[in-house]
Design a protein around this motif. Structure first.
Motif, PDB file in Angstrom:
ATOM      1  N   VAL A 118      -4.369  11.313  -0.398  1.00 13.88           N
ATOM      2  CA  VAL A 118      -3.964  10.211   0.480  1.00 13.88           C
ATOM      3  C   VAL A 118      -2.770   9.486  -0.134  1.00 13.88           C
ATOM      4  CG1 VAL A 118      -4.727   8.146   1.707  1.00 13.88           C
ATOM      5  CG2 VAL A 118      -6.396   9.925   1.125  1.00 13.88           C
ATOM      6  N   ARG A 119      -1.776   9.192   0.702  1.00 17.82           N
ATOM      7  CA  ARG A 119      -0.669   8.365   0.223  1.00 17.82           C
ATOM      8  C   ARG A 119      -1.139   6.919   0.106  1.00 17.82           C
ATOM      9  NH1 ARG A 119       3.666  11.251  -0.558  1.00 17.82           N
ATOM     10  NH2 ARG A 119       4.002  13.106   0.726  1.00 17.82           N
ATOM     11  N   LEU A 120      -0.608   6.236  -0.898  1.00 16.37           N
ATOM     12  CA  LEU A 120      -1.081   4.895  -1.193  1.00 16.37           C
ATOM     13  C   LEU A 120      -0.939   3.964   0.001  1.00 16.37           C
ATOM     14  CD1 LEU A 120      -2.260   3.003  -3.335  1.00 16.37           C
ATOM     15  CD2 LEU A 120       0.076   2.460  -4.039  1.00 16.37           C
ATOM     16  N   LYS A 121       0.099   4.149   0.812  1.00 23.36           N
ATOM     17  CA  LYS A 121       0.300   3.247   1.946  1.00 23.36           C
ATOM     18  C   LYS A 121      -0.887   3.254   2.904  1.00 23.36           C
ATOM     19  CE  LYS A 121       2.996   6.666   4.582  1.00 23.36           C
ATOM     20  NZ  LYS A 121       4.330   6.937   5.197  1.00 23.36           N
ATOM     21  N   HIS A 122      -1.635   4.364   2.930  1.00 22.45           N
ATOM     22  CA  HIS A 122      -2.803   4.446   3.808  1.00 22.45           C
ATOM     23  C   HIS A 122      -4.054   3.851   3.168  1.00 22.45           C
ATOM     24  CE1 HIS A 122      -0.404   6.779   6.525  1.00 22.45           C
ATOM     25  NE2 HIS A 122      -0.263   7.787   5.661  1.00 22.45           N
ATOM     26  N   LEU A 123      -3.963   3.485   1.893  1.00 21.78           N
ATOM     27  CA  LEU A 123      -5.099   2.882   1.202  1.00 21.78           C
ATOM     28  C   LEU A 123      -4.971   1.363   1.112  1.00 21.78           C
ATOM     29  CD1 LEU A 123      -5.195   5.371  -1.820  1.00 21.78           C
ATOM     30  CD2 LEU A 123      -6.729   5.378   0.163  1.00 21.78           C
ATOM     31  N   LEU A 124      -3.769   0.852   1.428  1.00 28.40           N
ATOM     32  CA  LEU A 124      -3.515  -0.576   1.275  1.00 28.40           C
ATOM     33  C   LEU A 124      -4.112  -1.388   2.410  1.00 28.40           C
ATOM     34  CD1 LEU A 124       0.267  -0.369   0.280  1.00 28.40           C
ATOM     35  CD2 LEU A 124      -1.680  -0.666  -1.256  1.00 28.40           C
ATOM     36  N   LEU A 125      -4.423  -2.638   2.114  1.00 30.81           N
ATOM     37  CA  LEU A 125      -4.807  -3.568   3.168  1.00 30.81           C
ATOM     38  C   LEU A 125      -3.604  -3.825   4.064  1.00 30.81           C
ATOM     39  CD1 LEU A 125      -6.919  -6.178   1.146  1.00 30.81           C
ATOM     40  CD2 LEU A 125      -7.699  -4.115   2.343  1.00 30.81           C
ATOM     41  N   ASP A 126      -3.822  -4.344   5.248  1.00 27.98           N
ATOM     42  CA  ASP A 126      -2.746  -4.507   6.220  1.00 27.98           C
ATOM     43  C   ASP A 126      -1.757  -5.581   5.793  1.00 27.98           C
ATOM     44  OD1 ASP A 126      -3.882  -2.586   7.817  1.00 27.98           O
ATOM     45  OD2 ASP A 126      -5.031  -4.025   9.023  1.00 27.98           O
ATOM     46  N   GLY A 127      -0.492  -5.386   6.198  1.00 33.03           N
ATOM     47  CA  GLY A 127       0.541  -6.401   6.034  1.00 33.03           C
ATOM     48  C   GLY A 127       0.843  -6.750   4.600  1.00 33.03           C
ATOM     49  N   ASN A 128       1.236  -8.034   4.402  1.00 32.87           N
ATOM     50  CA  ASN A 128       1.595  -8.497   3.060  1.00 32.87           C
ATOM     51  C   ASN A 128       0.411  -8.498   2.110  1.00 32.87           C
ATOM     52  OD1 ASN A 128       4.307  -8.905   3.599  1.00 32.87           O
ATOM     53  ND2 ASN A 128       3.995 -11.008   4.306  1.00 32.87           N
ATOM     54  N   ASP A 129      -0.814  -8.475   2.674  1.00 32.86           N
ATOM     55  CA  ASP A 129      -1.984  -8.396   1.800  1.00 32.86           C
ATOM     56  C   ASP A 129      -1.998  -7.087   1.027  1.00 32.86           C
ATOM     57  OD1 ASP A 129      -3.063 -10.834   2.271  1.00 32.86           O
ATOM     58  OD2 ASP A 129      -4.516 -10.169   3.765  1.00 32.86           O
TER      59      ASP A 129
END
Length: 436
Positions: free
Chosen positions: A25-36
């Motif tokens: 999984v690419r990290l962008k898909h593991l991050l919380l939404d938006g600036n969070d």
């Protein structure tokens, strides 16, 4: 330890196969939404020195990550500034990554930190901890070769060069099931603690040998080789007593000192015919030379000015070095090691760029044993330091193997080459030697 029972192709040539039940999984898909999910610290202009206070809300920077100490630092902002910048607040479980200086170092923000924000030298990322353990992400950023490789390929330079949020979000992570992530972390932390403890002991051995080496040389060049020799006051503040039959003289009476010749950075290459010596040894190579023979060089500029080096054959001595032209009546190794024992750095001029004045060095007073004794001292130093240097070199090779083993172990575990489930207590071995 053994391999997993089943694997699948990762689709990435340099990564190879991965355990069949792991995800990519690419990290962008593991991050919380938006600036969070991902946030770079505020522009430096938002935290000018004139708004920094002695108390209030803490400002965290890369020193907290590099030192792994979130109590370090004494920068604070007031209530109004905190309200303005509270989108940059750090919370327990946040992952922070350094962007300046030592770039690409990562830590998870611990519990019970002082309320505060990050500065412009940090990037903060947040993931869903139920899906991907923040501690494992931090470990992978710090120590995983497969993350290193991706970053190097994307930044087209050394590790984390040009680090930015786009690079971080595009990083591809291998994601084991959550319970397995915990087992991987437990295993890696347990093993690396053992290895790091062993490395620290070996490094302490090296430091003790190096300290002994320096003390042995210092004793020989300032007190001689005969502990029963009658002594007299040297009249030299840093030296104390010297053998009664030794003489004293200013350096200028036994050697000439001259600064080296200027050379531009474009004339210095990684390879070439002749080494270029600067203030701290060899800077590179060039196709011309200024000297031919055996010389002592003294570093003239920089924080390490006063360093002593020996140059042999044809070489270029730059303007950052002082060349010593020793009279033939004196023994070179004795003289070079005496200069080293004098700690010439203490005579540097206080400035933004510390430096040694040739005239200052020329007028320093030294003790001078008879020529035969100089030769005996030089012979003794060579013999004793050869033994010590052999021990140090052997230990350095062991340290290299330990570091390589540590790196390989982490890589094999986090890429699924080794199945470490239920093996956190297994012992580590290096070349058959148990290091647990």
């Amino acid at each position: 330890m053994k391999a997993y029972p089943a694997y699948k192709a990762s689709g990435i040539e340099w990564l190879g196969d991965i355990p069949a039940h792991w995800e990519m999984v690419r990290l962008k898909h593991l991050l919380l939404d938006g600036n969070d999910g991902i946030k770079i610290g505020p522009f430096g202009s938002s935290l000018k020195s004139d708004i920094i206070k002695e108390e209030g809300f803490k400002v965290y920077g890369q020193e907290n990550v590099i030192k792994n100490d979130f109590t370090a630092g004494h920068r604070y902002i007031d209530d109004d500034k905190f309200l303005e910048l509270n989108v940059y607040e750090l919370f327990s479980g946040d992952i922070v990554i350094t962007m300046m200086g030592t770039m690409g170092k990562s830590k998870v923000v611990p519990q019970n930190i002082e309320k505060g924000i990050m500065d412009s030298h940090l990037i903060r990322i947040r993931v869903n901890p139920a899906y991907f353990n923040p501690e494992l992400i931090s470990l992978l950023i710090n120590d995983s070769n497969y993350i290193f490789t991706q970053t190097k390929l994307q930044s087209r330079g050394s590790i984390m060069e040009g680090l930015n949020s786009s690079i971080i979000k595009s990083l591809l992570f291998l994601v084991p099931p959550p319970d397995e992530q915990k087992q991987i972390l437990d295993f890696v932390y347990h093993k690396t603690r053992l290895i790091d403890t062993y490395i620290a002991k070996k490094q302490q051995q090296v430091e003790r040998w190096q300290a002994y080496r320096a003390a042995l040389i210092n004793q020989a060049v300032t007190k001689g080789l005969n502990p029963a020799a009658p002594m007299k006051a040297s009249g030299i503040e840093w030296l104390g007593d010297i053998p009664a039959h030794w003489e004293r003289a200013k350096l200028k009476h036994i050697a000439n000192f001259k600064s080296g010749d200027s050379i531009t950075a474009t004339d210095i290459n990684e390879t070439g015919y002749f080494p270029v010596y600067g203030g701290n040894g060899i800077r590179g190579y060039t196709d011309r030379f200024t000297h031919n023979g055996n010389f002592i060089l003294i570093g003239r500029q920089g924080a390490l000015c006063g360093n002593i080096h020996y140059a042999k054959g044809c070489f270029w001595a730059s303007e950052h070095a002082i060349i010593v032209y020793l009279q033939t009546d004196y023994e070179q190794v004795w003289f070079g090691e005496l200069l080293r024992a004098m700690n010439l750095n203490q005579y540097s001029l206080a400035a933004a760029q510390p430096g040694l004045a040739v005239e200052t060095i020329r007028n320093l007073i030294i003790p001078i044993p008879p020529k035969v004794e100089q030769q005996n001292i030089a012979s003794y130093i060579k013999k004793q330091t050869t033994k010590i240097d052999t021990l140090v070199a052997a230990t350095q090779r062991q340290l290299e193997r330990l570091h390589a083993y540590r790196t390989a172990l982490i890589s094999d575990v986090v890429t699924g080459k080794l199945d470490v489930r239920n093996t956190a207590g297994a012992s580590c071995r290096l070349n058959g030697n148990n290091v647990s």
